[in-house]
Design a protein around this motif. Sequence first.
Motif, PDB file in Angstrom:
ATOM      1  N   PHE A  43      14.787  20.149  16.216  1.00 62.80           N
ATOM      2  CA  PHE A  43      16.194  19.484  16.255  1.00 62.80           C
ATOM      3  C   PHE A  43      17.147  20.484  16.273  1.00 62.80           C
ATOM      4  O   PHE A  43      17.839  20.303  16.749  1.00 62.80           O
ATOM      5  CB  PHE A  43      16.472  17.917  15.338  1.00 62.80           C
ATOM      6  N   ARG A  51      18.671  15.285  20.978  1.00 62.67           N
ATOM      7  CA  ARG A  51      18.364  14.892  20.247  1.00 62.67           C
ATOM      8  C   ARG A  51      18.299  13.717  19.966  1.00 62.67           C
ATOM      9  O   ARG A  51      18.131  13.087  18.777  1.00 62.67           O
ATOM     10  CB  ARG A  51      19.513  15.291  19.114  1.00 62.67           C
ATOM     11  N   LYS A  52      18.172  12.583  20.396  1.00 60.19           N
ATOM     12  CA  LYS A  52      18.131  11.295  20.374  1.00 60.19           C
ATOM     13  C   LYS A  52      16.610  10.937  19.560  1.00 60.19           C
ATOM     14  O   LYS A  52      16.771  10.279  18.891  1.00 60.19           O
ATOM     15  CB  LYS A  52      18.320  10.228  21.815  1.00 60.19           C
ATOM     16  N   THR A  54      14.405  13.260  18.754  1.00 66.57           N
ATOM     17  CA  THR A  54      14.173  13.628  17.296  1.00 66.57           C
ATOM     18  C   THR A  54      14.867  12.326  16.120  1.00 66.57           C
ATOM     19  O   THR A  54      14.221  13.280  15.168  1.00 66.57           O
ATOM     20  CB  THR A  54      14.093  15.056  17.232  1.00 66.57           C
ATOM     21  N   LYS A  55      16.043  12.233  16.425  1.00 65.76           N
ATOM     22  CA  LYS A  55      16.607  11.450  15.505  1.00 65.76           C
ATOM     23  C   LYS A  55      15.681  10.071  15.623  1.00 65.76           C
ATOM     24  O   LYS A  55      15.931   9.631  14.406  1.00 65.76           O
ATOM     25  CB  LYS A  55      17.549  10.006  16.171  1.00 65.76           C
ATOM     26  N   PHE A  58      12.712  10.911  12.538  1.00 66.48           N
ATOM     27  CA  PHE A  58      13.154  10.979  12.193  1.00 66.48           C
ATOM     28  C   PHE A  58      13.602   9.849  10.710  1.00 66.48           C
ATOM     29  O   PHE A  58      12.991   9.903   9.438  1.00 66.48           O
ATOM     30  CB  PHE A  58      15.102  11.533  11.598  1.00 66.48           C
ATOM     31  N   ILE A  59      14.244   8.595  12.086  1.00 63.64           N
ATOM     32  CA  ILE A  59      14.180   7.550  11.126  1.00 63.64           C
ATOM     33  C   ILE A  59      12.902   6.836  10.989  1.00 63.64           C
ATOM     34  O   ILE A  59      12.866   6.890   9.850  1.00 63.64           O
ATOM     35  CB  ILE A  59      15.073   6.576  11.767  1.00 63.64           C
ATOM     36  N   TYR A  62      11.322   8.892   7.621  1.00 63.87           N
ATOM     37  CA  TYR A  62      12.450   8.070   5.987  1.00 63.87           C
ATOM     38  C   TYR A  62      11.935   6.873   6.179  1.00 63.87           C
ATOM     39  O   TYR A  62      11.438   6.360   4.312  1.00 63.87           O
ATOM     40  CB  TYR A  62      13.258   8.139   6.553  1.00 63.87           C
TER      41      TYR A  62
END
Length: 104
Positions: A43, A51-52, A54-55, A58-59, A62
């Motif tokens: 990121f 960055r889309k 990698t977001k 991340f989701i 998590y």
Amino acid sequence: MRKTLVIIAVILTLISVLFSVLPLDTLALAPIGFALLFIFLAFKKSDAKQRKFTKILFIISYICALVVLGKTFLIKDKVAVDTKFEQQKVEAKKEDLKDLEGLE
């Protein structure tokens, strides 16, 4: 450098999803932690337009962490006493003693 970080992050995220589904308890937190680390590094190396993906990773990571923690703290393991098995053990001992007495 960014591509290698993203590839490693994707692989670790897939392993995290697999481990969070399997009953491995808190062992699944190790690949999740490493996945989050590599996702964070990817990121930081990415431009604003890149960055889309990698977001999304991340989701997913998590959610895997929440699933593992939820399974750890909310689901309790219960051990039930099998009375039929205990009764069969007692009966088997009695029959074995009768057989041994019959041999003498």
